[in-house]
Design a protein around this motif. Structure first.
Motif, mmCIF file in Angstrom:
data_model
loop_
_atom_site.group_PDB
_atom_site.id
_atom_site.type_symbol
_atom_site.label_atom_id
_atom_site.label_comp_id
_atom_site.label_asym_id
_atom_site.label_seq_id
_atom_site.Cartn_x
_atom_site.Cartn_y
_atom_site.Cartn_z
ATOM 1 N N PRO A 175 0.809 -1.227 0.000
ATOM 2 C CA PRO A 175 0.000 0.000 0.000
ATOM 3 C C PRO A 175 0.836 1.269 0.000
ATOM 4 O O PRO A 175 0.489 2.243 -0.680
ATOM 5 N N ARG A 176 1.932 1.272 0.743
ATOM 6 C CA ARG A 176 2.775 2.466 0.803
ATOM 7 C C ARG A 176 3.388 2.776 -0.560
ATOM 8 O O ARG A 176 3.405 3.932 -1.009
ATOM 9 N N VAL A 177 3.887 1.751 -1.229
ATOM 10 C CA VAL A 177 4.538 1.965 -2.528
ATOM 11 C C VAL A 177 3.505 2.307 -3.600
ATOM 12 O O VAL A 177 3.744 3.176 -4.451
ATOM 13 N N ILE A 178 2.370 1.632 -3.561
ATOM 14 C CA ILE A 178 1.304 1.951 -4.520
ATOM 15 C C ILE A 178 0.914 3.418 -4.369
ATOM 16 O O ILE A 178 0.785 4.154 -5.363
ATOM 17 N N ALA A 179 0.726 3.871 -3.143
ATOM 18 C CA ALA A 179 0.315 5.260 -2.900
ATOM 19 C C ALA A 179 1.354 6.235 -3.437
ATOM 20 O O ALA A 179 1.018 7.202 -4.138
ATOM 21 N N ALA A 180 2.618 6.002 -3.121
ATOM 22 C CA ALA A 180 3.668 6.919 -3.566
ATOM 23 C C ALA A 180 3.766 6.974 -5.078
ATOM 24 O O ALA A 180 3.935 8.055 -5.673
ATOM 25 N N THR A 181 3.629 5.824 -5.714
ATOM 26 C CA THR A 181 3.751 5.765 -7.174
ATOM 27 C C THR A 181 2.572 6.434 -7.858
ATOM 28 O O THR A 181 2.748 7.265 -8.762
ATOM 29 N N VAL A 182 1.361 6.080 -7.449
ATOM 30 C CA VAL A 182 0.163 6.635 -8.089
ATOM 31 C C VAL A 182 0.090 8.142 -7.868
ATOM 32 O O VAL A 182 -0.222 8.914 -8.793
ATOM 33 N N ALA B 6 -5.387 -9.357 0.447
ATOM 34 C CA ALA B 6 -5.393 -8.521 1.652
ATOM 35 C C ALA B 6 -4.517 -7.290 1.455
ATOM 36 O O ALA B 6 -4.851 -6.198 1.923
ATOM 37 N N ARG B 7 -3.404 -7.456 0.778
ATOM 38 C CA ARG B 7 -2.547 -6.309 0.476
ATOM 39 C C ARG B 7 -3.313 -5.286 -0.366
ATOM 40 O O ARG B 7 -3.253 -4.079 -0.115
ATOM 41 N N VAL B 8 -4.023 -5.767 -1.360
ATOM 42 C CA VAL B 8 -4.783 -4.874 -2.238
ATOM 43 C C VAL B 8 -5.890 -4.171 -1.462
ATOM 44 O O VAL B 8 -6.118 -2.967 -1.628
ATOM 45 N N ARG B 9 -6.569 -4.893 -0.599
ATOM 46 C CA ARG B 9 -7.633 -4.272 0.197
ATOM 47 C C ARG B 9 -7.083 -3.209 1.151
ATOM 48 O O ARG B 9 -7.825 -2.353 1.627
ATOM 49 N N GLY B 10 -5.779 -3.245 1.396
ATOM 50 C CA GLY B 10 -5.160 -2.252 2.258
ATOM 51 C C GLY B 10 -4.669 -1.012 1.527
ATOM 52 O O GLY B 10 -4.117 -0.103 2.160
ATOM 53 N N TRP B 11 -4.860 -0.956 0.209
ATOM 54 C CA TRP B 11 -4.426 0.221 -0.537
ATOM 55 C C TRP B 11 -5.128 1.467 -0.013
ATOM 56 O O TRP B 11 -6.348 1.494 0.137
ATOM 57 N N THR B 12 -4.369 2.501 0.243
ATOM 58 C CA THR B 12 -4.929 3.768 0.743
ATOM 59 C C THR B 12 -5.114 4.793 -0.368
ATOM 60 O O THR B 12 -5.903 5.723 -0.222
ATOM 61 N N LEU C 170 -11.115 -5.822 -6.257
ATOM 62 C CA LEU C 170 -10.863 -4.536 -6.897
ATOM 63 C C LEU C 170 -12.161 -3.825 -7.248
ATOM 64 O O LEU C 170 -12.315 -2.617 -7.014
ATOM 65 N N ILE C 171 -13.107 -4.572 -7.802
ATOM 66 C CA ILE C 171 -14.397 -3.977 -8.152
ATOM 67 C C ILE C 171 -15.092 -3.446 -6.904
ATOM 68 O O ILE C 171 -15.676 -2.354 -6.910
ATOM 69 N N ASP C 172 -15.001 -4.200 -5.795
ATOM 70 C CA ASP C 172 -15.598 -3.736 -4.530
ATOM 71 C C ASP C 172 -14.957 -2.430 -4.054
ATOM 72 O O ASP C 172 -15.622 -1.588 -3.454
ATOM 73 N N LEU C 173 -13.671 -2.273 -4.338
ATOM 74 C CA LEU C 173 -12.962 -1.054 -3.939
ATOM 75 C C LEU C 173 -13.261 0.125 -4.861
ATOM 76 O O LEU C 173 -12.899 1.257 -4.557
ATOM 77 N N GLY C 174 -13.877 -0.162 -5.991
ATOM 78 C CA GLY C 174 -14.137 0.890 -6.967
ATOM 79 C C GLY C 174 -13.018 1.071 -7.973
ATOM 80 O O GLY C 174 -12.946 2.105 -8.647
ATOM 81 N N VAL C 175 -12.135 0.069 -8.083
ATOM 82 C CA VAL C 175 -11.035 0.101 -9.043
ATOM 83 C C VAL C 175 -11.444 -0.703 -10.278
ATOM 84 O O VAL C 175 -11.844 -1.865 -10.160
ATOM 85 N N ASP C 176 -11.358 -0.097 -11.446
ATOM 86 C CA ASP C 176 -11.675 -0.812 -12.675
ATOM 87 C C ASP C 176 -10.661 -1.927 -12.913
ATOM 88 O O ASP C 176 -9.484 -1.816 -12.537
#
Length: 244
Positions: free
Chosen positions: A55-62, A92-98, A120-126
């Motif tokens: 989640p930390r790296v995804i956030a920084a990159t996006v 679980a890692r994906v569900r933790g994306w901030t 992903l769909i539940d999170l609203g991510v296409d």
């Protein structure tokens, strides 16, 4: 639509032009969009250059890329990104994306693909449904109740041979059939990247190009940047659309 695939699982050994840090990815994305790319696909990396779902790296990159471009930004969920985790732990890692990307690719032949796509769909991510040639992904996707809900299908031709990649692509498209009526993005890899991109142009399909898929230009010269690949890709794509 021409998507730029900034880096993929490539690393420092593939050359200094491959962006590995959030800032380098953002710079490369901005240059590629300026060259004509309309969508970004990126593999966020740990400090040691490994793909990750952190989640930390995804956030920084996006966040870094969004600060530079206004087009959609997507990430991978490939199983290689966290090879030591089982599908439940990866989910679980994906569900933790901030910070959520606009879309994420899910390779339908991988274990836990349906569950990952649903999360992903539940999170609203296409979801981009990655259907690789040489796998049972097309058959599994045809039977999937999630098929009509994905953003698009990435028809990924893994045949790297320039002389056979187009035939492999046509076979994959035949296997996909109606693809639940979802838009198709057709692309190849390595030696097959340019023949498949030109086929996408002739067929009027979306495509992608970038250092994930190829390190060389159509003439075989080493690419210096994603922007250079996008510029040549648009030229090849448009030329193919005009060809009989």
């Amino acid at each position: 639509m021409v998507q730029v695939c900034l880096n993929g699982p490539r690393g420092a050994a593939d050359g200094a032009m491959v962006p590995l840090t959030p800032q380098a990815m953002a710079d490369s994305a901005a240059e590629a969009v300026a060259a004509g790319a309309t969508d970004v696909h990126v593999h966020p990396k740990t400090p040691c250059g490994q793909d990750t779902l952190s989640p930390r790296v995804i956030a920084a990159t996006v966040e870094a890329i969004r600060a530079r471009v206004s087009v959609p930004v997507g990430v991978t969920t490939g199983a290689w990104a966290e090879p030591d985790l089982d599908p439940a732990a990866r989910m679980a890692r994906v569900r933790g994306w901030t910070v959520l990307p606009d879309h994420a690719s899910v390779n339908w032949h991988e274990p836990g693909a349906e569950q990952m796509a649903a999360a992903l769909i539940d999170l609203g991510v296409d979801v981009e449904a990655g259907i690789w040639s040489g796998t049972d992904g097309a058959a599994r996707f045809a039977d999937s109740p999630l098929g009509p809900k994905v953003l698009r299908v990435l028809a990924e031709v893994t045949d790297p041979a320039p002389d056979t990649a187009e035939d492999t692509a046509r076979a994959l498209l035949a296997d996909l059939g109606s693809a639940h009526g979802r838009p198709l993005l057709l692309h190849g890899q390595d030696g097959g990247a340019w023949p498949v991109l030109r086929l996408a142009g002739r067929l009027g399909l979306a495509t992608r190009v970038g250092l994930e898929d190829t390190l060389v230009l159509p003439d075989g010269e080493r690419a210096l940047s994603n922007a250079e690949l996008v510029a040549d890709g648009l030229d090849q794509y448009g030329w193919a659309q005009r060809s009989p």
